[in-house]
Design a protein around this motif. Structure first.
Motif, PDB file in Angstrom:
ATOM      1  N   MET A   1     -30.443  17.598  -2.889  1.00 17.84           N
ATOM      2  CA  MET A   1     -29.951  16.627  -4.077  1.00 17.84           C
ATOM      3  C   MET A   1     -31.452  16.276  -4.675  1.00 17.84           C
ATOM      4  SD  MET A   1     -28.193  12.756  -4.719  1.00 17.84           S
ATOM      5  CE  MET A   1     -29.269  12.224  -3.498  1.00 17.84           C
ATOM      6  N   THR A   2     -31.647  16.532  -6.102  1.00 18.57           N
ATOM      7  CA  THR A   2     -32.824  16.254  -6.754  1.00 18.57           C
ATOM      8  C   THR A   2     -32.466  15.398  -8.055  1.00 18.57           C
ATOM      9  OG1 THR A   2     -33.974  18.560  -6.338  1.00 18.57           O
ATOM     10  CG2 THR A   2     -34.897  17.166  -7.763  1.00 18.57           C
ATOM     11  N   LEU A   3     -33.143  14.464  -8.150  1.00 12.44           N
ATOM     12  CA  LEU A   3     -32.842  13.512  -9.193  1.00 12.44           C
ATOM     13  C   LEU A   3     -33.955  13.886 -10.423  1.00 12.44           C
ATOM     14  CD1 LEU A   3     -32.756  10.254  -7.288  1.00 12.44           C
ATOM     15  CD2 LEU A   3     -30.823  11.728  -7.907  1.00 12.44           C
ATOM     16  N   GLU A   4     -33.527  13.642 -11.586  1.00 13.12           N
ATOM     17  CA  GLU A   4     -34.338  14.244 -12.324  1.00 13.12           C
ATOM     18  C   GLU A   4     -34.257  12.968 -13.790  1.00 13.12           C
ATOM     19  OE1 GLU A   4     -33.911  18.108 -14.140  1.00 13.12           O
ATOM     20  OE2 GLU A   4     -33.660  18.999 -12.092  1.00 13.12           O
ATOM     21  N   SER A   5     -35.402  12.496 -14.319  1.00  8.13           N
ATOM     22  CA  SER A   5     -35.408  11.692 -15.269  1.00  8.13           C
ATOM     23  C   SER A   5     -36.676  11.954 -16.227  1.00  8.13           C
ATOM     24  CB  SER A   5     -35.693  10.310 -14.918  1.00  8.13           C
ATOM     25  OG  SER A   5     -35.886   9.340 -15.752  1.00  8.13           O
ATOM     26  N   ALA A   6     -36.674  11.883 -17.651  1.00  7.36           N
ATOM     27  CA  ALA A   6     -37.529  12.323 -18.467  1.00  7.36           C
ATOM     28  C   ALA A   6     -38.500  11.044 -18.751  1.00  7.36           C
ATOM     29  CB  ALA A   6     -37.179  12.746 -19.759  1.00  7.36           C
ATOM     30  N   ALA A   8     -37.491   7.061 -17.772  1.00 11.06           N
ATOM     31  CA  ALA A   8     -37.130   6.053 -16.731  1.00 11.06           C
ATOM     32  C   ALA A   8     -37.175   6.048 -15.228  1.00 11.06           C
ATOM     33  CB  ALA A   8     -35.596   5.509 -17.019  1.00 11.06           C
ATOM     34  N   GLU A   9     -37.519   5.070 -14.664  1.00  6.16           N
ATOM     35  CA  GLU A   9     -37.821   4.905 -13.286  1.00  6.16           C
ATOM     36  C   GLU A   9     -36.470   5.096 -12.579  1.00  6.16           C
ATOM     37  OE1 GLU A   9     -38.919   1.749  -9.641  1.00  6.16           O
ATOM     38  OE2 GLU A   9     -38.898   1.172 -11.930  1.00  6.16           O
ATOM     39  N   VAL A  10     -36.577   5.938 -11.541  1.00  7.22           N
ATOM     40  CA  VAL A  10     -35.142   6.114 -10.990  1.00  7.22           C
ATOM     41  C   VAL A  10     -35.150   5.476  -9.362  1.00  7.22           C
ATOM     42  CG1 VAL A  10     -33.880   8.109  -9.899  1.00  7.22           C
ATOM     43  CG2 VAL A  10     -34.980   8.345 -11.922  1.00  7.22           C
ATOM     44  N   THR A  11     -34.489   4.697  -9.246  1.00  4.66           N
ATOM     45  CA  THR A  11     -34.163   4.039  -7.871  1.00  4.66           C
ATOM     46  C   THR A  11     -32.708   4.478  -7.365  1.00  4.66           C
ATOM     47  OG1 THR A  11     -32.996   2.138  -8.844  1.00  4.66           O
ATOM     48  CG2 THR A  11     -35.455   2.181  -8.742  1.00  4.66           C
ATOM     49  N   THR A  12     -32.935   4.299  -5.882  1.00  8.18           N
ATOM     50  CA  THR A  12     -31.515   4.765  -5.104  1.00  8.18           C
ATOM     51  C   THR A  12     -31.317   3.663  -4.176  1.00  8.18           C
ATOM     52  OG1 THR A  12     -32.829   5.972  -3.500  1.00  8.18           O
ATOM     53  CG2 THR A  12     -31.902   7.141  -5.424  1.00  8.18           C
ATOM     54  N   ARG A  13     -30.127   3.422  -3.875  1.00  7.23           N
ATOM     55  CA  ARG A  13     -29.605   2.421  -2.754  1.00  7.23           C
ATOM     56  C   ARG A  13     -28.476   3.441  -1.991  1.00  7.23           C
ATOM     57  NH1 ARG A  13     -26.041  -1.526  -1.820  1.00  7.23           N
ATOM     58  NH2 ARG A  13     -25.052  -1.390  -3.626  1.00  7.23           N
ATOM     59  N   VAL A  14     -28.780   3.225  -0.624  1.00  6.07           N
ATOM     60  CA  VAL A  14     -27.664   4.081   0.220  1.00  6.07           C
ATOM     61  C   VAL A  14     -26.944   2.985   0.600  1.00  6.07           C
ATOM     62  CG1 VAL A  14     -27.291   5.210   2.501  1.00  6.07           C
ATOM     63  CG2 VAL A  14     -29.334   5.755   1.119  1.00  6.07           C
ATOM     64  N   CYS A  15     -25.645   3.286   0.301  1.00  6.26           N
ATOM     65  CA  CYS A  15     -24.239   2.407   0.626  1.00  6.26           C
ATOM     66  C   CYS A  15     -23.769   2.913   1.945  1.00  6.26           C
ATOM     67  CB  CYS A  15     -23.334   2.352  -0.111  1.00  6.26           C
ATOM     68  SG  CYS A  15     -23.588   2.019  -1.864  1.00  6.26           S
ATOM     69  N   LEU A  21     -26.243   5.217  -4.435  1.00  9.35           N
ATOM     70  CA  LEU A  21     -26.268   4.889  -5.996  1.00  9.35           C
ATOM     71  C   LEU A  21     -27.614   5.167  -6.248  1.00  9.35           C
ATOM     72  CD1 LEU A  21     -24.513   1.349  -5.444  1.00  9.35           C
ATOM     73  CD2 LEU A  21     -23.326   3.365  -6.171  1.00  9.35           C
ATOM     74  N   VAL A  22     -27.494   5.810  -7.584  1.00  5.68           N
ATOM     75  CA  VAL A  22     -28.697   6.061  -8.290  1.00  5.68           C
ATOM     76  C   VAL A  22     -28.804   5.721  -9.655  1.00  5.68           C
ATOM     77  CG1 VAL A  22     -30.025   8.277  -9.274  1.00  5.68           C
ATOM     78  CG2 VAL A  22     -28.502   8.540  -7.177  1.00  5.68           C
ATOM     79  N   ARG A  23     -29.914   4.977  -9.828  1.00  7.83           N
ATOM     80  CA  ARG A  23     -30.058   4.190 -11.075  1.00  7.83           C
ATOM     81  C   ARG A  23     -31.324   4.860 -11.973  1.00  7.83           C
ATOM     82  NH1 ARG A  23     -28.645  -0.976 -12.819  1.00  7.83           N
ATOM     83  NH2 ARG A  23     -27.996  -1.478 -10.750  1.00  7.83           N
TER      84      ARG A  23
END
Ligand code: FES
Length: 67
Positions: A1-6, A8-15, A21-23
């Motif tokens: 999995m790769t997260l892409e953002s132009a 904003a800061e991307v943050t993740t939290r593992v449940c 959860l990807v913000r």
């Protein structure tokens, strides 16, 4: 999995025993290279590999056991 953002800061939290959860991501790229647009500010990415809506969590993790 790769997260892409132009921008904003991307943050993740593992449940625990649930999704990641990807913000702030604009999109998530799966292992096949397919880009899945993130349509909400926070998206739940499946971590159990049992979802019927990959890469998104559909709640299936609640009824399957992790090995
Ligand atoms: S983590 Fe929820 S369905 Fe996989």
């Amino acid at each position: 999995m790769t997260l892409e953002s132009a921008t904003a800061e991307v943050t993740t939290r593992v449940c625990p025993n649930g999704p990641v959860l990807v913000r702030g991501a604009d999109a998530v790229r799966d292992e096949d290279g397919t880009l899945h647009p993130a349509t909400r500010p926070v998206v739940a990415v499946c971590a159990c590999a049992k979802s019927q809506r990959m890469p998104w969590c559909d709640g299936t993790h609640k009824v399957v056991r992790r090995g």
